[in-house]
Write an enzyme that holds these catalytic residues in place. Structure first.
Site, mmCIF file in Angstrom:
data_model
loop_
_atom_site.group_PDB
_atom_site.id
_atom_site.type_symbol
_atom_site.label_atom_id
_atom_site.label_comp_id
_atom_site.label_asym_id
_atom_site.label_seq_id
_atom_site.Cartn_x
_atom_site.Cartn_y
_atom_site.Cartn_z
ATOM 1 N N TYR A 222 0.559 -0.988 -0.084
ATOM 2 C CA TYR A 222 -0.282 -0.131 0.192
ATOM 3 C C TYR A 222 1.090 1.357 0.165
ATOM 4 C CZ TYR A 222 -3.518 -3.172 0.960
ATOM 5 O OH TYR A 222 -4.646 -3.879 0.910
ATOM 6 N N SER A 223 2.157 1.068 -0.801
ATOM 7 C CA SER A 223 3.295 2.018 -0.243
ATOM 8 C C SER A 223 2.493 3.366 -1.313
ATOM 9 C CB SER A 223 4.616 1.784 -1.529
ATOM 10 O OG SER A 223 5.311 2.878 -0.947
ATOM 11 N N ASN A 224 2.205 5.102 -0.661
ATOM 12 C CA ASN A 224 1.782 5.853 -1.416
ATOM 13 C C ASN A 224 3.273 6.005 -2.498
ATOM 14 O OD1 ASN A 224 -0.145 6.327 -0.307
ATOM 15 N ND2 ASN A 224 0.364 7.376 2.032
#
Length: 303
Positions: free
Chosen positions: A74-76
């Protein structure tokens, strides 16, 4: 070839300051400001733009056409790098923690990366921990060809230098400026850009391990040394508000974020911003901020 100037992303700078009348602060005579870095750019909000822009300029100046970086499911940061690649013409490669993810449908975050043209490469967690080892990088070069490495979270000396402008934009606006910390680059640059007499507070969103101080203490010190030649500014970490670790939450944090959203009609991003505001509210209730002072919270991302 990549566009030579990442200013083509047309960021909204300086990002706006928004005063919030919030009871835990108001009862103690403390002003709360939100530094709305989430409004800088629709695809690269907040510290992601500030950290990526100088790295993109360096890549373009060197004639490099591919960027490789790292992140979780879920890395921005992965999303921002993929968006930057689409907008500026870079090839992007995302090394994703967790080989089991390759066997499942892409979550919305990774699907967005793929839609923006990022090549996703899933590795097991043990190998991911060794991602900067020469042999691992050599294997990636064999697979993908030449590329510029951007660290996980985008934090390196260039990123810290890019975040100094955030501190400069807040000179004179607040006595204390606080930011949520994942990899430390934003705090390193923010503190360097503030004026004498201002202080920066970092709220880590990851556990610090079994030792003390928190591991980010050394990370931020190292980043400042690499970016500026030594310590800069007044800053410290308060590691009490990670709520179980990265992307973890508690019922108390969820209730706090929902109540803050309802009071102010503002969306609260859960991984970073919720923990920042939760921590600042706890500090206000502990009388950590003098009456008559102003606190600015840097809103680094969107839900």
């Amino acid at each position: 070839m990549p566009h030579p100037d990442p200013a083509a992303l047309r960021p909204r700078l300086p990002s706006p300051l928004q005063e919030i009348e919030d009871a835990p602060f108001a009862r103690r005579g403390v002003r709360l400001l939100l530094k709305r870095d989430d409004l800088i750019h629709p695809d690269l909000p907040g510290n992601k733009w500030r950290k990526l822009a100088p790295n993109l300029r360096a890549a373009a100046a060197a004639g490099e056409r591919a960027l490789l970086t790292f992140g979780g499911a879920y890395s921005n940061h992965l999303r921002a790098t993929a968006a930057a690649g689409r907008l500026l013409g870079f090839t992007t490669i995302g090394v994703v923690r967790g080989d089991e993810l390759a066997r499942a449908p892409l979550n919305p975050s990774l699907a967005r990366c793929a839609a923006d043209g990022m090549r996703l490469h899933f590795v097991d967690r043990a190998r991911y921990r060794r991602k900067t080892d020469p042999d691992v990088l050599a294997d990636l070069h064999d697979r993908f060809g030449p590329f510029r490495v951007i660290p996980e979270g985008g934090s390196n000396s260039l990123a810290a230098q890019g975040c100094t402008e955030l501190g400069r934009e807040l000179r004179g606006a607040a006595d204390t400026v606080a930011v949520a910390c994942g990899t430390g680059g934003t705090l390193a640059g923010l503190a360097a850009g503030l004026a004498p007499g201002q202080r920066a507070v970092g709220i880590p969103v990851l556990k610090g391990g079994t030792g003390a101080p928190h591991f980010l203490q050394q990370t931020v010190e190292d980043l400042q040394r690499a970016a500026f030649g030594g310590p800069r500014g007044s800053w410290h970490l308060d590691p009490r508000f990670h709520c179980g670790g990265y992307a973890r939450s508690t019922p108390e944090l969820d209730a706090f974020a929902a109540a803050f959203e309802a009071r102010h009609a503002l969306p609260v991003e859960r991984t970073y911003v919720a923990k920042l505001l939760y921590g600042l509210t706890a500090l206000a209730e502990e009388d950590a901020f003098p009456r008559g002072s102003t606190v600015a919270a840097v809103v680094t991302g969107t839900p």
